[in-house]
Scaffold this motif. Structure first.
Motif, PDB file in Angstrom:
ATOM      1  N   ALA A 143     -12.715  -4.713   3.545  1.00 34.70           N
ATOM      2  CA  ALA A 143     -11.707  -4.389   2.523  1.00 34.70           C
ATOM      3  C   ALA A 143     -12.371  -3.886   1.245  1.00 34.70           C
ATOM      4  O   ALA A 143     -13.492  -4.255   0.917  1.00 34.70           O
ATOM      5  N   GLY A 144     -11.641  -3.027   0.561  1.00 36.95           N
ATOM      6  CA  GLY A 144     -12.108  -2.577  -0.746  1.00 36.95           C
ATOM      7  C   GLY A 144     -12.057  -1.081  -0.933  1.00 36.95           C
ATOM      8  O   GLY A 144     -11.577  -0.593  -1.952  1.00 36.95           O
ATOM      9  N   THR A 145     -12.548  -0.314   0.032  1.00 41.47           N
ATOM     10  CA  THR A 145     -12.577   1.138  -0.139  1.00 41.47           C
ATOM     11  C   THR A 145     -11.299   1.804   0.361  1.00 41.47           C
ATOM     12  O   THR A 145     -11.074   2.981   0.113  1.00 41.47           O
ATOM     13  N   GLY A 146     -10.498   1.078   1.078  1.00 40.80           N
ATOM     14  CA  GLY A 146      -9.253   1.594   1.637  1.00 40.80           C
ATOM     15  C   GLY A 146      -8.647   0.520   2.498  1.00 40.80           C
ATOM     16  O   GLY A 146      -9.260  -0.536   2.702  1.00 40.80           O
ATOM     17  N   PRO A 147      -7.455   0.732   3.001  1.00 39.08           N
ATOM     18  CA  PRO A 147      -6.821  -0.309   3.806  1.00 39.08           C
ATOM     19  C   PRO A 147      -7.574  -0.545   5.120  1.00 39.08           C
ATOM     20  O   PRO A 147      -8.157   0.370   5.684  1.00 39.08           O
ATOM     21  N   VAL A 148      -7.571  -1.794   5.548  1.00 33.16           N
ATOM     22  CA  VAL A 148      -8.116  -2.155   6.852  1.00 33.16           C
ATOM     23  C   VAL A 148      -6.935  -2.413   7.771  1.00 33.16           C
ATOM     24  O   VAL A 148      -6.059  -3.225   7.460  1.00 33.16           O
ATOM     25  N   LEU A 200       6.067  -0.177   2.395  1.00 32.45           N
ATOM     26  CA  LEU A 200       5.694  -1.584   2.250  1.00 32.45           C
ATOM     27  C   LEU A 200       4.232  -1.798   2.639  1.00 32.45           C
ATOM     28  O   LEU A 200       3.467  -2.451   1.919  1.00 32.45           O
ATOM     29  N   LEU A 201       3.817  -1.228   3.753  1.00 25.43           N
ATOM     30  CA  LEU A 201       2.465  -1.452   4.253  1.00 25.43           C
ATOM     31  C   LEU A 201       1.413  -0.771   3.388  1.00 25.43           C
ATOM     32  O   LEU A 201       0.301  -1.275   3.242  1.00 25.43           O
ATOM     33  N   ALA A 202       1.768   0.377   2.803  1.00 21.55           N
ATOM     34  CA  ALA A 202       0.797   1.159   2.034  1.00 21.55           C
ATOM     35  C   ALA A 202       0.313   0.420   0.795  1.00 21.55           C
ATOM     36  O   ALA A 202      -0.752   0.736   0.264  1.00 21.55           O
ATOM     37  N   GLY A 203       1.057  -0.569   0.334  1.00 23.60           N
ATOM     38  CA  GLY A 203       0.646  -1.314  -0.859  1.00 23.60           C
ATOM     39  C   GLY A 203      -0.288  -2.466  -0.557  1.00 23.60           C
ATOM     40  O   GLY A 203      -0.700  -3.182  -1.479  1.00 23.60           O
ATOM     41  N   ALA A 204      -0.655  -2.657   0.698  1.00 26.37           N
ATOM     42  CA  ALA A 204      -1.478  -3.806   1.087  1.00 26.37           C
ATOM     43  C   ALA A 204      -2.929  -3.398   1.296  1.00 26.37           C
ATOM     44  O   ALA A 204      -3.223  -2.263   1.668  1.00 26.37           O
ATOM     45  N   GLY A 205      -3.838  -4.336   1.071  1.00 19.87           N
ATOM     46  CA  GLY A 205      -5.250  -4.084   1.327  1.00 19.87           C
ATOM     47  C   GLY A 205      -5.594  -4.161   2.798  1.00 19.87           C
ATOM     48  O   GLY A 205      -6.613  -3.627   3.236  1.00 19.87           O
ATOM     49  N   ALA A 206      -4.751  -4.853   3.557  1.00 16.15           N
ATOM     50  CA  ALA A 206      -4.978  -4.985   4.994  1.00 16.15           C
ATOM     51  C   ALA A 206      -3.632  -5.002   5.698  1.00 16.15           C
ATOM     52  O   ALA A 206      -2.632  -5.485   5.146  1.00 16.15           O
ATOM     53  N   VAL A 207      -3.622  -4.454   6.902  1.00 13.36           N
ATOM     54  CA  VAL A 207      -2.393  -4.380   7.698  1.00 13.36           C
ATOM     55  C   VAL A 207      -2.728  -4.845   9.110  1.00 13.36           C
ATOM     56  O   VAL A 207      -3.692  -4.376   9.714  1.00 13.36           O
TER      57      VAL A 207
END
Length: 323
Positions: A235-240, A63-70
């Motif tokens: 944000a943008g290059t990988g999850p924050v 679930l978390l891996a699909g988000a831009g930020a956690v």
């Protein structure tokens, strides 16, 4: 059961429908932080409020891996919370691009000092950043979180409101441009204002002068806004991954709420790392603890609680107040 042992067991119990996803999410080694034992029936379990069910660690990572930020919301002095944060950062790194870890514990304007401290040994990072001198729990508890991000090629960032701005914000004397940027010119709904004020009274054990409460509410808002700014900028290059107190990552009024206004297209998922409460076995009852109608996190990971001195007794002693 310890968090370390529980995670090992749960990862073997992933439902068949998640088997292919889990094959792509290798389980990282758990960080070497002592875990708290608890016999509470919720301890170690992960509740997904939207689905009304418990999920496994592998499902949580999916679930978390699909988000831009956690947002990983903690109780600052709970070692289990930092162990689980480190595990989640490593698991997210294994599932996709290297994450940037942004810390509430480091102010935005200390990024240069942070980058310089990174040139030295990681176990000396806390001393270089005056981590404990600034009032945070021991750096050794947070070090595995940073190590997990850096091992994957990720970055570290400071996210909090600079200390120099705290007093002007509290006093209402901050520049108009800053007030507008942080959204402090937009009055909170009356119920939310009252709720935040009551939380501040409670967290200061009723010892905070009443006249100071409105300023402290503004500081809380400003910190949420500053952390949201940091997340949006990174944000943008990988999850924050934001490491912060649980109150800051609640979706209804914390960093995620501010982020929705700053970057409407950026999806932020949140995990509330929540200590179990004696006699509370309904996971949905957590909502009441946060004075919310519904659980204000995408996931709640229940943990044990450490033995700790009554914080109000300690605060009264420091202030010379009568118990």
């Amino acid at each position: 059961m310890s968090v370390r042992r529980l995670l090992a067991v749960l990862l073997l119990l992933v439902p068949p429908m998640f088997a292919s996803a889990c094959a792509e999410l290798p389980s990282p080694p758990l960080p070497p932080v002592p875990a708290l034992a608890s016999s509470h029936p919720l301890a170690g379990r992960i509740w997904a409020p939207a689905d009304g069910r418990f999920v496994t660690p592998a499902e949580a990572v999916a679930l978390l891996a699909g988000a831009g930020a956690v947002g990983l919301g903690e109780t600052h002095d709970n070692p289990d919370h930092h162990a689980l944060q480190a595990w989640l950062v490593a698991a997210l790194a294994a599932a996709g691009p290297a994450p940037t870890v942004a810390f509430e514990m480091i102010d935005q304007d200390r990024q240069g000092a942070l980058d310089a401290a990174r040139a030295g040994p990681l176990d000396q990072f806390g001393a270089a950043m005056a981590w404990e001198a600034r009032g945070w729990p021991a750096w050794r508890l947070y070090q595995p979180i940073a190590a997990a991000a850096l091992a994957a090629g990720g970055r570290l960032a400071g996210a909090n409101l600079p200390a120099a701005l705290t007093r002007p914000v509290a006093r209402g004397t901050a520049p108009a441009e800053l007030i507008a940027r942080l959204g402090l010119d937009q009055p909170l709904p009356e119920a939310e204002q009252a709720d935040l004020a009551e939380e501040i009274r409670a967290s200061h054990c009723g010892l905070m002068p009443e006249a100071a409460i409105p300023g402290m509410v503004r500081v809380q808002q400003a910190r949420d806004a500053s952390m949201a700014e940091t997340v949006a900028a990174l944000a943008g290059t990988g999850p924050v991954v934001l490491i912060a107190g649980a109150g800051h990552v609640r979706a209804d009024r914390g960093v995620p709420a501010r982020l929705r206004r700053l970057a409407p297209g950026l999806v932020m998922r949140t995990v509330g790392l929540v200590e179990v409460a004696e006699g509370e076995t309904d996971p949905a009852a957590v909502a009441a603890r946060f004075h919310a109608a519904t659980v204000p996190f995408d996931l709640v990971w229940f943990t044990g609680r450490p033995e700790r001195e009554d914080p109000c007794a300690a605060l009264r002693r420091r202030q010379g107040a009568t118990p």
